[in-house]
Design a protein around this motif. Structure first.
Motif, PDB file in Angstrom:
ATOM      1  N   GLN A   1       0.848  -1.189   0.000  1.00 53.00           N
ATOM      2  CA  GLN A   1       0.000   0.000   0.000  1.00 53.00           C
ATOM      3  C   GLN A   1       0.885   1.240   0.000  1.00 53.00           C
ATOM      4  OE1 GLN A   1      -3.289   0.070   0.002  1.00 53.00           O
ATOM      5  NE2 GLN A   1      -3.768  -2.074   0.332  1.00 53.00           N
ATOM      6  N   LEU A   2       0.550   2.219  -0.863  1.00 60.42           N
ATOM      7  CA  LEU A   2       1.247   3.488  -0.809  1.00 60.42           C
ATOM      8  C   LEU A   2       0.881   4.205   0.490  1.00 60.42           C
ATOM      9  CD1 LEU A   2       0.833   4.802  -4.455  1.00 60.42           C
ATOM     10  CD2 LEU A   2       2.862   3.823  -3.409  1.00 60.42           C
ATOM     11  N   PRO A   3       1.822   4.929   1.091  1.00 60.76           N
ATOM     12  CA  PRO A   3       1.511   5.628   2.338  1.00 60.76           C
ATOM     13  C   PRO A   3       0.399   6.640   2.131  1.00 60.76           C
ATOM     14  CG  PRO A   3       3.607   6.397   1.418  1.00 60.76           C
ATOM     15  CD  PRO A   3       3.189   5.194   0.615  1.00 60.76           C
ATOM     16  N   ASP A   4      -0.606   6.559   2.952  1.00 69.49           N
ATOM     17  CA  ASP A   4      -1.734   7.479   2.798  1.00 69.49           C
ATOM     18  C   ASP A   4      -2.322   7.846   4.153  1.00 69.49           C
ATOM     19  OD1 ASP A   4      -4.233   4.978   1.861  1.00 69.49           O
ATOM     20  OD2 ASP A   4      -2.782   5.087   3.476  1.00 69.49           O
ATOM     21  N   LYS A   5      -1.485   7.831   5.158  1.00 71.51           N
ATOM     22  CA  LYS A   5      -1.985   8.080   6.509  1.00 71.51           C
ATOM     23  C   LYS A   5      -1.569   9.468   6.996  1.00 71.51           C
ATOM     24  CE  LYS A   5      -3.487   3.835   6.609  1.00 71.51           C
ATOM     25  NZ  LYS A   5      -4.908   3.528   6.515  1.00 71.51           N
ATOM     26  N   GLU A   6      -1.645  10.488   6.113  1.00 73.36           N
ATOM     27  CA  GLU A   6      -1.250  11.829   6.506  1.00 73.36           C
ATOM     28  C   GLU A   6      -2.041  12.275   7.727  1.00 73.36           C
ATOM     29  OE1 GLU A   6      -1.156  11.697   1.975  1.00 73.36           O
ATOM     30  OE2 GLU A   6      -2.492  11.070   3.564  1.00 73.36           O
ATOM     31  N   ASP A   7      -1.359  13.046   8.524  1.00 71.12           N
ATOM     32  CA  ASP A   7      -2.027  13.558   9.718  1.00 71.12           C
ATOM     33  C   ASP A   7      -2.934  14.719   9.328  1.00 71.12           C
ATOM     34  OD1 ASP A   7      -0.925  15.205  12.784  1.00 71.12           O
ATOM     35  OD2 ASP A   7      -2.833  14.300  12.203  1.00 71.12           O
ATOM     36  N   CYS A   8      -4.231  14.496   9.426  1.00 66.89           N
ATOM     37  CA  CYS A   8      -5.202  15.551   9.074  1.00 66.89           C
ATOM     38  C   CYS A   8      -6.048  15.903  10.285  1.00 66.89           C
ATOM     39  CB  CYS A   8      -6.074  15.101   7.911  1.00 66.89           C
ATOM     40  SG  CYS A   8      -5.144  14.812   6.406  1.00 66.89           S
ATOM     41  N   SER A   9      -5.478  15.706  11.474  1.00 70.41           N
ATOM     42  CA  SER A   9      -6.275  15.926  12.674  1.00 70.41           C
ATOM     43  C   SER A   9      -6.658  17.389  12.836  1.00 70.41           C
ATOM     44  CB  SER A   9      -5.487  15.452  13.903  1.00 70.41           C
ATOM     45  OG  SER A   9      -4.240  16.144  13.992  1.00 70.41           O
ATOM     46  N   GLN A  10      -5.916  18.296  12.130  1.00 61.58           N
ATOM     47  CA  GLN A  10      -6.252  19.708  12.261  1.00 61.58           C
ATOM     48  C   GLN A  10      -7.519  20.069  11.515  1.00 61.58           C
ATOM     49  OE1 GLN A  10      -3.936  18.430  10.415  1.00 61.58           O
ATOM     50  NE2 GLN A  10      -3.894  19.400   8.400  1.00 61.58           N
ATOM     51  N   ALA A  11      -7.989  19.169  10.641  1.00 67.59           N
ATOM     52  CA  ALA A  11      -9.192  19.475   9.854  1.00 67.59           C
ATOM     53  C   ALA A  11     -10.428  19.418  10.731  1.00 67.59           C
ATOM     54  CB  ALA A  11      -9.322  18.498   8.698  1.00 67.59           C
TER      55      ALA A  11
ATOM     56  N   GLN B   1     -11.281  19.540   4.787  1.00 69.32           N
ATOM     57  CA  GLN B   1      -9.917  19.045   4.659  1.00 69.32           C
ATOM     58  C   GLN B   1      -9.675  18.666   3.209  1.00 69.32           C
ATOM     59  OE1 GLN B   1      -9.876  15.758   7.359  1.00 69.32           O
ATOM     60  NE2 GLN B   1     -10.555  14.313   5.846  1.00 69.32           N
ATOM     61  N   THR B   2      -8.463  18.832   2.768  1.00 68.67           N
ATOM     62  CA  THR B   2      -8.089  18.491   1.407  1.00 68.67           C
ATOM     63  C   THR B   2      -6.843  17.634   1.455  1.00 68.67           C
ATOM     64  OG1 THR B   2      -9.005  20.541   0.545  1.00 68.67           O
ATOM     65  CG2 THR B   2      -7.471  19.396  -0.875  1.00 68.67           C
ATOM     66  N   MET B   3      -6.884  16.501   0.754  1.00 68.74           N
ATOM     67  CA  MET B   3      -5.741  15.609   0.689  1.00 68.74           C
ATOM     68  C   MET B   3      -5.508  15.231  -0.759  1.00 68.74           C
ATOM     69  SD  MET B   3      -6.363  13.168   3.981  1.00 68.74           S
ATOM     70  CE  MET B   3      -8.064  12.825   3.579  1.00 68.74           C
ATOM     71  N   THR B   4      -4.275  15.300  -1.199  1.00 73.68           N
ATOM     72  CA  THR B   4      -3.946  15.010  -2.581  1.00 73.68           C
ATOM     73  C   THR B   4      -2.889  13.922  -2.634  1.00 73.68           C
ATOM     74  OG1 THR B   4      -4.408  17.292  -3.184  1.00 73.68           O
ATOM     75  CG2 THR B   4      -3.193  15.992  -4.775  1.00 73.68           C
ATOM     76  N   VAL B   5      -3.161  12.851  -3.379  1.00 74.93           N
ATOM     77  CA  VAL B   5      -2.213  11.765  -3.592  1.00 74.93           C
ATOM     78  C   VAL B   5      -2.318  11.350  -5.046  1.00 74.93           C
ATOM     79  CG1 VAL B   5      -1.650   9.370  -3.084  1.00 74.93           C
ATOM     80  CG2 VAL B   5      -2.234  10.914  -1.222  1.00 74.93           C
ATOM     81  N   ASN B   6      -1.192  11.374  -5.742  1.00 77.33           N
ATOM     82  CA  ASN B   6      -1.197  10.939  -7.140  1.00 77.33           C
ATOM     83  C   ASN B   6      -2.287  11.639  -7.953  1.00 77.33           C
ATOM     84  OD1 ASN B   6       0.880   9.295  -6.467  1.00 77.33           O
ATOM     85  ND2 ASN B   6      -0.225   7.376  -6.699  1.00 77.33           N
ATOM     86  N   MET B   7      -2.400  12.944  -7.760  1.00 76.33           N
ATOM     87  CA  MET B   7      -3.360  13.759  -8.508  1.00 76.33           C
ATOM     88  C   MET B   7      -4.816  13.453  -8.149  1.00 76.33           C
ATOM     89  SD  MET B   7      -1.359  15.719 -10.052  1.00 76.33           S
ATOM     90  CE  MET B   7      -2.519  16.597 -11.104  1.00 76.33           C
ATOM     91  N   ALA B   8      -5.046  12.771  -7.053  1.00 74.03           N
ATOM     92  CA  ALA B   8      -6.413  12.566  -6.568  1.00 74.03           C
ATOM     93  C   ALA B   8      -6.652  13.532  -5.410  1.00 74.03           C
ATOM     94  CB  ALA B   8      -6.605  11.128  -6.105  1.00 74.03           C
ATOM     95  N   THR B   9      -7.699  14.328  -5.527  1.00 72.24           N
ATOM     96  CA  THR B   9      -7.999  15.327  -4.499  1.00 72.24           C
ATOM     97  C   THR B   9      -9.393  15.081  -3.948  1.00 72.24           C
ATOM     98  OG1 THR B   9      -6.633  16.970  -5.628  1.00 72.24           O
ATOM     99  CG2 THR B   9      -8.185  17.789  -3.994  1.00 72.24           C
ATOM    100  N   ILE B  10      -9.497  15.025  -2.627  1.00 74.93           N
ATOM    101  CA  ILE B  10     -10.789  14.847  -1.959  1.00 74.93           C
ATOM    102  C   ILE B  10     -10.972  15.991  -0.980  1.00 74.93           C
ATOM    103  CG2 ILE B  10     -12.244  13.333  -0.584  1.00 74.93           C
ATOM    104  CD1 ILE B  10     -10.553  10.996  -1.459  1.00 74.93           C
TER     105      ILE B  10
ATOM    106  N   LEU C   1      -5.798   4.259  -6.868  1.00 74.15           N
ATOM    107  CA  LEU C   1      -4.345   4.149  -7.086  1.00 74.15           C
ATOM    108  C   LEU C   1      -3.877   3.389  -8.324  1.00 74.15           C
ATOM    109  CD1 LEU C   1      -3.077   3.726  -3.406  1.00 74.15           C
ATOM    110  CD2 LEU C   1      -3.075   5.757  -4.826  1.00 74.15           C
ATOM    111  N   PRO C   2      -4.485   2.448  -8.955  1.00 76.74           N
ATOM    112  CA  PRO C   2      -5.857   1.964  -8.817  1.00 76.74           C
ATOM    113  C   PRO C   2      -5.961   0.820  -7.813  1.00 76.74           C
ATOM    114  CG  PRO C   2      -4.845   0.960 -10.712  1.00 76.74           C
ATOM    115  CD  PRO C   2      -3.808   1.871 -10.109  1.00 76.74           C
ATOM    116  N   PRO C   3      -7.182   0.317  -7.570  1.00 76.99           N
ATOM    117  CA  PRO C   3      -7.384  -0.696  -6.537  1.00 76.99           C
ATOM    118  C   PRO C   3      -6.829  -2.066  -6.880  1.00 76.99           C
ATOM    119  CG  PRO C   3      -9.426  -0.282  -7.724  1.00 76.99           C
ATOM    120  CD  PRO C   3      -8.448   0.749  -8.195  1.00 76.99           C
ATOM    121  N   LEU C   4      -6.753  -2.415  -8.163  1.00 78.79           N
ATOM    122  CA  LEU C   4      -6.263  -3.745  -8.533  1.00 78.79           C
ATOM    123  C   LEU C   4      -4.731  -3.742  -8.601  1.00 78.79           C
ATOM    124  CD1 LEU C   4      -9.136  -3.346 -10.401  1.00 78.79           C
ATOM    125  CD2 LEU C   4      -8.650  -5.771 -10.599  1.00 78.79           C
ATOM    126  N   ARG C   5      -4.123  -4.820  -8.154  1.00 77.54           N
ATOM    127  CA  ARG C   5      -2.665  -4.939  -8.128  1.00 77.54           C
ATOM    128  C   ARG C   5      -2.227  -5.970  -9.160  1.00 77.54           C
ATOM    129  NH1 ARG C   5      -2.149  -2.744  -2.918  1.00 77.54           N
ATOM    130  NH2 ARG C   5      -3.964  -1.356  -2.805  1.00 77.54           N
TER     131      ARG C   5
END
Length: 408
Positions: free
Chosen positions: A205-215, A219-228, A311-315
Motif C-alpha cells: 500500500q502506498l503511504p496514505d496516513k497523513e495527519d489531518c487531525s487539524q481538519a 480538509q483536502t488531501m492530494t495523492v497521485n493527482m487525486a484530491t478529496i 491508485l488503482p485498486p487492482l494490483r
C-alpha cells in the motif's frame, strides 16, 4: 399504491452509434443499492460516464442485451410496494446455485479468453477457475459459475451453453459438460498462502496516513493527482465530498463499494464527463443515522479508504514461480464477499492481445490484515515474440493488463 415495475428501470438508448445510453432507476432505497446497481452495469461490459446513469460500452465489441440488463437491475431493487418498509428482505438476497462447466479442447492462443468472453455474453459470473494444460497439448478448463438469468437448472440452458461453446471454438473443441457443482469446489476455495515476499509486493500500500487531525469541517488531501475535499458548510443535512481524480473503468463502482463497506450513505451526487482523463464528482453523504460526518478522524479514514481505490485498486505483478513465469492480479473483495466483475475477462483479453498463451490459471482468496482479496494466478507459456525472461517484456505485460483492467 406501489410503483409500476415498468417505471422502476428505464433505459433510453442513444439515438446514434457512439452516443451514450441513459439508465434511470426509481425505487425505494436500501444500504448499498448504488454499489449493487453499478456492479451489474460493469458485468454487462458498460462504464458509467455521467451520473445518473449515462453508460457506454467498454469496447466496440461489447454486445449488450438491454432487456436482460433491465431485469438484472430490477432484481436488486427493493420491492416497489409500500409494504416493503414493513417486511423482511425478499428472497432475491439468496445465493444463486453454483454450477461446474468442464471444457476440454486443443490449446491455441487466445482460447481461454474466447471461452471467457462467451460465458460473459451468456451472463454467467465466474466464481472460480482451474485451467490445466496436458502434455499432449490439450486444455482442461474448470469454470465454477453462477447464472445471472437463473436458468441453469433447465436442460435447455445447459445444452445451449455447451452447444454455443463448441460452435464458437469449432475444430479446437473436444468436449463440454455442465452440471451442479459438487465437493470439488471446496478444494478450490483457496490455495496455499503466497510467499511473504510476493504477498508484500502484491499488496503493498502506498503511504496514505497523513495527519489531518487539524481538519474540522473542511480538509483536502492530494495523492497521485487525486484530491478529496470534505465540506460541511454547503449543505445543512449532508457532508459534501468533492473528488477530482484520474478516470478509470469502474471508478464510480469503486467509490460506492467503499462507501457501502464503511456504512456511508450517498444521498445524491453529480458526476461530470471525463476531461483530459480526469473526473470531478460531488457526492452528498450521510452516516447511517442520517447525520453529517463531522469527526475529523472519520473524515480522514473515509478519504484514506477512497484514495486507496484510486491508485488503482487492482494490483498486478509478474514474478517467478520456480522456473516458470507467473502473472498475479489481486482484486479487492466487498464485505459482502463479491469481487470486482469481469477481471478474468480483462486479464485474458490483455494476454490474448500480447499473443501470450496461458499454461494454467486459478482463482483463490487471500486475506491481509485489512481486507480480503480475490487473487488470479496465471502461469504463462514462453513466447517467441515476447521473451518472458526480459524485464522489458514483464513490464509490458503488467502495463497492458493494468491498462485493460482500468480502461486506460
Amino acid at each position: 399504491m406501489g410503483i409500476l415495475s415498468d417505471d422502476v428501470v428505464l433505459i433510453q438508448l442513444g439515438n446514434d452509434p457512439g452516443q451514450p445510453s441513459i439508465i434511470t432507476v426509481n425505487c425505494p432505497d436500501k444500504p448499498g443499492l448504488g454499489c449493487d446497481l453499478c456492479r451489474i452495469i460493469l458485468e454487462f461490459g458498460l462504464c458509467i460516464i455521467r451520473g445518473v446513469l449515462w453508460v457506454e460500452p467498454n469496447s466496440s465489441s461489447c454486445r449488450v442485451d438491454w432487456e436482460s440488463l433491465k431485469n438484472r437491475l430490477l432484481s436488486v431493487c427493493p420491492s416497489c410496494l409500500v409494504s416493503y418498509y414493513f417486511t423482511q428482505p425478499s428472497s432475491n438476497s439468496s445465493q444463486p446455485s453454483l454450477y461446474l462447466l468442464k471444457y476440454c479442447s486443443v490449446d491455441r492462443k487466445g482460447l481461454l479468453h474466447d471461452v471467457t468472453k462467451t460465458l460473459c455474453e451468456l451472463e454467467f459470473t465466474i466464481q472460480r477457475v482451474k485451467v490445466m494444460t496436458t502434455p499432449d497439448g490439450r486444455v482442461v478448463d474448470l469454470f465454477f459459475i453462477t447464472d445471472g438469468m437463473e436458468l441453469l437448472h433447465t436442460k435447455k440452458r445447459r445444452d445451449d451453453t455447451c452447444e454455443l461453446l463448441m460452435t464458437v471454438l469449432g475444430e479446437y473443441s473436444i468436449s463440454c459438460e455442465l452440471q451442479l457443482a459438487g465437493p470439488e469446489y471446496e478444494s478450490l476455495q483457496g490455495f496455499s498462502s503466497l510467499p511473504p515476499a510476493i504477498a508484500e509486493e502484491l499488496f503493498y500500500q502506498l503511504p496514505d496516513k497523513e495527519d489531518c487531525s487539524q481538519a474540522l469541517s473542511m480538509q483536502t488531501m492530494t495523492v497521485n493527482m487525486a484530491t478529496i475535499t470534505v465540506d460541511n458548510h454547503l449543505s445543512p443535512a449532508h457532508t459534501l465530498l468533492q473528488i477530482k481524480c484520474a478516470d478509470q473503468k469502474g471508478l464510480f463502482y469503486d467509490i460506492l463499494r467503499t462507501s457501502k463497506d464503511l456504512n456511508i450513505r450517498i444521498a445524491y451526487g453529480r458526476i461530470s464527463s471525463s476531461v483530459k482523463g480526469y473526473r470531478n464528482m460531488d457526492l452528498f453523504i450521510q452516516q447511517t443515522d442520517g447525520k453529517k460526518i463531522v469527526d475529523p478522524k472519520q473524515q480522514t479514514a473515509l478519504c484514506s479508504h477512497l484514495k486507496e481505490e484510486m491508485l488503482p485498486p487492482l494490483r498486478v505483478i509478474v514474478t517467478n514461480r520456480g522456473p516458470d513465469t507467473e502473472l498475479l492480479v489481486a482484486n479487492p473483495v466487498e464485505l459482502s464477499g463479491k469481487g470486482r466483475p469481469r477481471v478474468f475477462y480483462d486479464v485474458t483479453l490483455a494476454l490474448k492481445m500480447l499473443g501470450i498463451c496461458i499454461f494454467s490459471a486459478e482463482i483463490g482468496r487471500h486475506s491481509t490484515s485489512e481486507r480480503q482479496w480475490e487473487v488470479y494466478r496465471f502461469l504463462l507459456d514462453e513466447s517467441p515474440e515476447l521473451p518472458l525472461a526480459s524485464k522489458q517484456a514483464r513490464n509490458q505485460i503488467v502495463e497492458r493488463v493494468r491498462n485493460t483492467l482500468m480502461g486506460w
